[in-house]
Enzyme design. Structure first.
Site, PDB file in Angstrom:
ATOM      1  N   ASP A 128       0.838  -1.202   0.000  1.00 56.79           N
ATOM      2  CA  ASP A 128       0.000   0.000   0.000  1.00 56.79           C
ATOM      3  C   ASP A 128       0.871   1.250   0.000  1.00 56.79           C
ATOM      4  O   ASP A 128       0.584   2.237  -0.672  1.00 56.79           O
ATOM      5  CB  ASP A 128      -0.900   0.026   1.242  1.00 56.79           C
ATOM      6  CG  ASP A 128      -2.012  -1.008   1.132  1.00 56.79           C
ATOM      7  OD1 ASP A 128      -2.076  -1.697   0.090  1.00 56.79           O
ATOM      8  OD2 ASP A 128      -2.800  -1.119   2.088  1.00 56.79           O
TER       9      ASP A 128
ATOM     10  N   GLU B 183     -20.009 -18.930 -20.019  1.00 53.63           N
ATOM     11  CA  GLU B 183     -19.492 -17.996 -19.013  1.00 53.63           C
ATOM     12  C   GLU B 183     -20.447 -17.955 -17.827  1.00 53.63           C
ATOM     13  O   GLU B 183     -21.637 -18.195 -17.987  1.00 53.63           O
ATOM     14  CB  GLU B 183     -19.434 -16.570 -19.584  1.00 53.63           C
ATOM     15  CG  GLU B 183     -18.631 -16.422 -20.844  1.00 53.63           C
ATOM     16  CD  GLU B 183     -18.813 -15.044 -21.492  1.00 53.63           C
ATOM     17  OE1 GLU B 183     -18.173 -14.820 -22.524  1.00 53.63           O
ATOM     18  OE2 GLU B 183     -19.594 -14.225 -20.964  1.00 53.63           O
TER      19      GLU B 183
ATOM     20  N   LYS C  64     -23.067 -16.443 -15.433  1.00 50.42           N
ATOM     21  CA  LYS C  64     -23.997 -15.310 -15.535  1.00 50.42           C
ATOM     22  C   LYS C  64     -23.873 -14.534 -14.243  1.00 50.42           C
ATOM     23  O   LYS C  64     -24.290 -14.984 -13.176  1.00 50.42           O
ATOM     24  CB  LYS C  64     -25.425 -15.798 -15.732  1.00 50.42           C
ATOM     25  CG  LYS C  64     -26.390 -14.639 -15.976  1.00 50.42           C
ATOM     26  CD  LYS C  64     -27.728 -15.119 -16.486  1.00 50.42           C
ATOM     27  CE  LYS C  64     -28.614 -13.978 -16.948  1.00 50.42           C
ATOM     28  NZ  LYS C  64     -28.854 -12.971 -15.939  1.00 50.42           N
TER      29      LYS C  64
ATOM     30  N   ASP D 299     -24.420 -11.901 -11.389  1.00 53.20           N
ATOM     31  CA  ASP D 299     -25.648 -11.311 -10.874  1.00 53.20           C
ATOM     32  C   ASP D 299     -25.395  -9.867 -10.450  1.00 53.20           C
ATOM     33  O   ASP D 299     -25.188  -9.565  -9.286  1.00 53.20           O
ATOM     34  CB  ASP D 299     -26.158 -12.133  -9.698  1.00 53.20           C
ATOM     35  CG  ASP D 299     -27.634 -11.912  -9.457  1.00 53.20           C
ATOM     36  OD1 ASP D 299     -28.131 -12.366  -8.421  1.00 53.20           O
ATOM     37  OD2 ASP D 299     -28.286 -11.275 -10.301  1.00 53.20           O
TER      38      ASP D 299
ATOM     39  N   TYR E  21     -17.754  -8.428 -21.157  1.00 57.54           N
ATOM     40  CA  TYR E  21     -17.955  -9.678 -21.895  1.00 57.54           C
ATOM     41  C   TYR E  21     -18.425  -9.518 -23.333  1.00 57.54           C
ATOM     42  O   TYR E  21     -18.547 -10.500 -24.047  1.00 57.54           O
ATOM     43  CB  TYR E  21     -18.897 -10.615 -21.137  1.00 57.54           C
ATOM     44  CG  TYR E  21     -20.136  -9.950 -20.534  1.00 57.54           C
ATOM     45  CD1 TYR E  21     -21.094  -9.369 -21.349  1.00 57.54           C
ATOM     46  CD2 TYR E  21     -20.338  -9.929 -19.164  1.00 57.54           C
ATOM     47  CE1 TYR E  21     -22.225  -8.775 -20.796  1.00 57.54           C
ATOM     48  CE2 TYR E  21     -21.469  -9.338 -18.604  1.00 57.54           C
ATOM     49  CZ  TYR E  21     -22.409  -8.758 -19.432  1.00 57.54           C
ATOM     50  OH  TYR E  21     -23.514  -8.161 -18.894  1.00 57.54           O
TER      51      TYR E  21
ATOM     52  N   LYS F 160     -30.378 -20.846 -16.544  1.00 58.89           N
ATOM     53  CA  LYS F 160     -30.466 -20.377 -15.162  1.00 58.89           C
ATOM     54  C   LYS F 160     -30.236 -21.493 -14.147  1.00 58.89           C
ATOM     55  O   LYS F 160     -30.648 -22.625 -14.353  1.00 58.89           O
ATOM     56  CB  LYS F 160     -31.857 -19.772 -14.916  1.00 58.89           C
ATOM     57  CG  LYS F 160     -32.152 -18.560 -15.779  1.00 58.89           C
ATOM     58  CD  LYS F 160     -31.423 -17.340 -15.289  1.00 58.89           C
ATOM     59  CE  LYS F 160     -32.090 -16.784 -14.070  1.00 58.89           C
ATOM     60  NZ  LYS F 160     -32.371 -15.362 -14.125  1.00 58.89           N
TER      61      LYS F 160
ATOM     62  N   CYS G  20     -39.265 -26.324  29.010  1.00 58.77           N
ATOM     63  CA  CYS G  20     -38.865 -27.191  27.904  1.00 58.77           C
ATOM     64  C   CYS G  20     -40.111 -27.756  27.220  1.00 58.77           C
ATOM     65  O   CYS G  20     -40.964 -28.347  27.887  1.00 58.77           O
ATOM     66  CB  CYS G  20     -37.995 -28.322  28.443  1.00 58.77           C
ATOM     67  SG  CYS G  20     -37.662 -29.588  27.199  1.00 58.77           S
TER      68      CYS G  20
ATOM     69  N   CYS H 215     -40.118 -31.789  27.974  1.00 54.25           N
ATOM     70  CA  CYS H 215     -40.316 -32.396  29.292  1.00 54.25           C
ATOM     71  C   CYS H 215     -40.934 -31.447  30.312  1.00 54.25           C
ATOM     72  O   CYS H 215     -41.301 -31.868  31.397  1.00 54.25           O
ATOM     73  CB  CYS H 215     -38.997 -32.940  29.832  1.00 54.25           C
ATOM     74  SG  CYS H 215     -37.881 -31.667  30.441  1.00 54.25           S
TER      75      CYS H 215
ATOM     76  N   CYS I  67     -32.493 -26.780  28.232  1.00 57.25           N
ATOM     77  CA  CYS I  67     -33.433 -27.446  29.124  1.00 57.25           C
ATOM     78  C   CYS I  67     -32.634 -27.969  30.307  1.00 57.25           C
ATOM     79  O   CYS I  67     -31.556 -28.521  30.139  1.00 57.25           O
ATOM     80  CB  CYS I  67     -34.097 -28.608  28.383  1.00 57.25           C
ATOM     81  SG  CYS I  67     -34.877 -29.776  29.502  1.00 57.25           S
TER      82      CYS I  67
ATOM     83  N   CYS J 248     -35.224 -35.373  30.637  1.00 59.46           N
ATOM     84  CA  CYS J 248     -35.856 -34.918  29.397  1.00 59.46           C
ATOM     85  C   CYS J 248     -35.679 -35.981  28.308  1.00 59.46           C
ATOM     86  O   CYS J 248     -34.551 -36.357  27.983  1.00 59.46           O
ATOM     87  CB  CYS J 248     -35.220 -33.600  28.969  1.00 59.46           C
ATOM     88  SG  CYS J 248     -35.887 -32.964  27.434  1.00 59.46           S
TER      89      CYS J 248
HETATM   90  S1  IVH Z   1     -24.064 -11.196 -22.654  1.00 57.80           S
HETATM   91  C1  IVH Z   1     -26.407  -9.971 -26.112  1.00 57.80           C
HETATM   92  N1  IVH Z   1     -22.722 -12.336 -20.710  1.00 57.80           N
HETATM   93  O1  IVH Z   1     -27.506 -10.997 -18.074  1.00 57.80           O
HETATM   94  C2  IVH Z   1     -25.936 -10.557 -24.876  1.00 57.80           C
HETATM   95  N2  IVH Z   1     -24.676 -11.119 -20.167  1.00 57.80           N
HETATM   96  O2  IVH Z   1     -30.344 -11.494 -18.872  1.00 57.80           O
HETATM   97  C3  IVH Z   1     -25.772  -9.564 -23.849  1.00 57.80           C
HETATM   98  N3  IVH Z   1     -25.165 -11.024 -17.767  1.00 57.80           N
HETATM   99  O3  IVH Z   1     -28.314  -7.913 -19.487  1.00 57.80           O
HETATM  100  C4  IVH Z   1     -25.394 -10.083 -22.562  1.00 57.80           C
HETATM  101  N4  IVH Z   1     -23.431 -12.197 -17.124  1.00 57.80           N
HETATM  102  O4  IVH Z   1     -26.700  -7.968 -17.485  1.00 57.80           O
HETATM  103  C5  IVH Z   1     -23.788 -11.594 -21.056  1.00 57.80           C
HETATM  104  N5  IVH Z   1     -21.408 -13.359 -19.091  1.00 57.80           N
HETATM  105  C6  IVH Z   1     -22.466 -12.624 -19.430  1.00 57.80           C
HETATM  106  C7  IVH Z   1     -23.381 -12.112 -18.466  1.00 57.80           C
HETATM  107  C8  IVH Z   1     -24.461 -11.376 -18.877  1.00 57.80           C
HETATM  108  C9  IVH Z   1     -24.496 -11.530 -16.727  1.00 57.80           C
HETATM  109  C10 IVH Z   1     -26.419 -10.259 -17.636  1.00 57.80           C
HETATM  110  C11 IVH Z   1     -26.452  -8.968 -18.424  1.00 57.80           C
HETATM  111  C12 IVH Z   1     -27.628  -9.104 -19.334  1.00 57.80           C
HETATM  112  C13 IVH Z   1     -28.449 -10.101 -18.619  1.00 57.80           C
HETATM  113  C14 IVH Z   1     -29.395 -10.799 -19.555  1.00 57.80           C
END
Ligand code: IVH
Length: 673
Positions: free
Chosen positions: A34, A114, A116, A118, A228, A316, A410, A413, A428, A433
């Protein structure tokens, strides 16, 4: 420094700082201290102060700050920002792959898989290599300008890496802003310390942080970023998605290292299973697998439908948090006597299983989360184990919900329950018991307790499960046919147990006190109590004040011991034992017994008395038992088949006697074990 050298040095410093930011914020692999980082930053600040023309918005010195905005400006995306269609199971995934193979006329399609992420989708625009604008997805066509906020996040590069060659005139990149689980936890800890309300989950927190009008607030909430996809790019095209990601990486942009090429449907299935299995190890929350066609030409041929591309899909994961109803709250009593409140839920499918109960841990936890009967709650499966309630959906309260009051007795018991000061768990105090009976019986019969040989865990479990015994005294009413009728029991072992029970009827007072299983009363405390009070009656009737006077007994322990012996159910347990013929033997006053001041080691198998009896008899006569032989040992009692300890004693010249001699010594110097 002349302006030309200052410009050169400033550029070097920015590149170095950008590199360290990438190491730290993207790769989680800081490569400087740092202090060293701060030195670079300070040099740059000083340089820019001396040469103000250097202080441009893409300088890392400009990350914090920026005045709060009135509202966000609208940004129209040059290329629409698409979203993804979802599939929820294998058959929907199969349809997706079939559709693609059919319209492309191929046997197999190559995909990139990849995580997804959140979080929330954003777009960054780099002009001539510098971050010009950052925006949210919005409705896909028009989003909000969050440039000032994104600039405060050190995971967002302010400039592309120059070493990668001349930057494209315009580059639009898309990705996800999210909050790592650990950062989320730290943020909430901080808020709790500061008395601020805590956030619900990383996703909402990231979204909220990015949409702050005051960039200083965003700056205080650590966000991460992975890119991405590419929107508009001038002067560059890609044959595949993999190539595109590698190029983004070479520009110093954060790209998720977790990705996988997949051949056809089997490849996707593997990638899905792998990611699902690793899900909880990842630093961020993942709610599925994104499956994308790798070949860019094929993507063009496939095109899009309404707002999502035909070439990609989100597979999903089963949701991990679901809303349901608290139908009731009940309290379970565990084998240790701990009372655990449990919410009875309207069954709900969470994280791959149907959940109908969720632990509420303890009394404080119910109060902290303010869970009431009739509440709508979010149920979560934490780390794939015990389901728990994440939070109450207070907006859905009707006023008909019922607050829960923790029981004073309890539920199994009826004995009084006790919560130690400063502790969260309520116990208890009932010695009989049923919830604790099997475990208590085992303790009662243990070697250090009543020393009933052969009465082990499995047997205790059976006796309780088959209702052969409902308390300690019941052991002494067992007969041969009952015992012999149990699993893994022959007539001979049944008789052995009956004999052992008969032999156990004259325990020393300290063993008896230990065997009763009073919380906190271990062997040492039982001994001290026995030596202090010298009769069962006196122990039973001691006040808490009197108990506090006992050596090594603190006020908390005195309270528990007092409670135990005052509890009418426990009194009944003791009465029943005495009625069954159990007679605790008070300790004798020893001045100088045969073993006074001697350290004795017992080894080998004793045949006429148990090792515990020998130990006690020697201690009663002033001796001390030790586990190993050394020069300090005064005497070794060697039973049958004595081994290494006997050998050691002989080597050291320590006096050795056999069992018959021991029994003789014990007989001459007072009553036996
Ligand atoms: S590609 C045309 N790659 O998921 C494709 N989306 O439900 C555009 N998301 O709006 C998205 N991880 O916010 C892509 N590895 C990933 C993602 C990803 C999360 C989200 C993104 C998108 C939503 C679609």
């Amino acid at each position: 420094m002349d302006p030309a050298s200052a410009t050169l040095r400033a550029r070097q410093l920015r590149e170095e700082i950008a590199h360290h930011d990438h190491q730290y914020y993207v790769l989680d692999r800081p490569d400087v201290s740092d202090a060293a980082y701060d030195r670079l930053m300070r040099e740059l600040v000083d340089l820019e102060a001396a040469h103000p023309f250097l202080r441009t918005p893409d300088s890392p010195t400009q990350r914090v700050g920026g005045a709060p905005a009135e509202k966000f400006e609208k940004v129209t995306h040059r290329l629409q920002m698409l979203s993804l269609a979802n599939v929820f199971d294998d058959s929907e995934l199969t349809e997706f792959d079939e559709r693609l193979r059919k319209s492309l006329g191929r046997d197999e399609v190559e995909y990139v898989c990849e995580p997804k992420l959140d979080g929330l989708a954003i777009e960054l625009v780099y002009e001539a290599g510098r971050l010009a604008r950052g925006s949210t997805r919005g409705d896909g066509t028009v989003g909000e300008d969050v440039t000032a906020n994104l600039r405060t996040e050190r995971s967002v590069p302010l400039a592309l890496k120059v070493s990668a060659g001349p930057p494209p005139p315009v580059l639009e990149v898309r990705g996800e802003v999210f909050m790592k689980k650990a950062d989320f936890a730290r943020l909430n800890e901080r808020r709790e310390r500061e008395g601020e309300p805590t956030f619900v989950n990383p996703r909402n927190t990231a979204a909220g942080a990015l949409r702050q009008l005051d960039p200083a607030v965003t700056a205080s909430r650590p966000l991460s970023l992975f890119l991405y996809e590419v929107g508009v790019v001038e002067g560059r095209s890609f044959a595949t998605h993999v190539e595109k990601l590698a190029w983004l990486e070479s520009l110093g942009l954060p790209v998720n290292p977790v990705k996988r090429l997949a051949r056809g449907l089997p490849g996707i299935r593997e990638a899905y299973a792998e990611l699902l299995g690793r899900r909880h190890e990842l630093a961020y929350e993942v709610d599925g697998l994104v499956v994308k066609v790798n070949d860019e030409d094929l993507r063009l041929r496939l095109g899009q439908v309404s707002k999502s591309p035909r070439w990609a899909v989100a597979y999903k994961f089963p949701p991990e948090e679901e809303e349901t109803l608290v139908e009731d709250i009940e309290v379970n009593v565990g084998r240790t006597g701990a009372l655990t409140p449990v919410a009875l839920l309207k069954p709900v499918y969470v994280g791959g299983v149907t959940v109908s109960r969720a632990t509420l841990h303890n009394e404080d936890e119910i109060r902290r989360k303010d869970v009431r009967v009739g509440d709508r709650v979010l149920v979560r499966r934490a780390g794939d184990v015990i389901p728990e309630i994440a939070q109450v959906v207070t907006t859905r309260r009707t006023g008909a919900e019922r607050e829960f009051h923790f029981p004073k007795a309890c539920p199994v018991c009826g004995a009084e329950v006790l919560r130690e000061e400063g502790a969260a768990i309520t116990y208890c105090t009932g010695a009989a018991c049923p919830a604790q009976l099997a475990r208590n019986l085992r303790h009662f019969a243990s070697r250090e307790g009543m020393d009933v040989e052969g009465l082990g865990e499995k047997l205790c479990d059976q006796l309780v499960a088959q209702r052969k015994v409902s308390g300690y005294a019941g052991l002494y009413a067992l007969d041969l046919p009952t015992l012999a009728g149990l699993e893994h029991m022959g007539e001979k072992s049944a008789q052995n147990i009956l004999d052992a029970l008969a032999r156990s009827k004259h325990p020393s007072l300290r063993r008896f006190l230990y065997a009763l299983g009073v919380r906190h009363v271990g062997e040492a405390t039982a001994k001290t109590l026995a030596e202090h009070f010298r009769s069962l009656d006196k122990v039973l009737n001691a006040t808490e004040d009197e108990l506090t006077l006992v050596r090594d007994v603190g006020s908390e322990m005195a309270r528990e011991i007092g409670h135990f012996f005052r509890e009418p159910r426990n009194r009944a347990v003791i009465e029943a034992l005495l009625a069954a013929g159990v007679e605790p033997v008070p300790p004798e006053v020893v001045e100088a017994g045969a073993f006074a001041g001697k350290t004795v080691v017992l080894t080998g198998t004793l045949e006429t008395i148990t090792r515990e009896q020998a130990k006690e008899a020697i201690e009663r006569r002033g001796g001390k038992i030790s586990g190993s032989v050394s020069r300090k040992t005064d005497l070794v009692v060697a039973g049958a088949e004595a081994g290494s300890k006997l050998k050691k004693a002989q080597e050291l010249g320590v006096k050795v006697i056999d069992e018959a001699t021991l029994v003789g010594l014990l007989g001459r110097s007072g009553s036996g074990g």
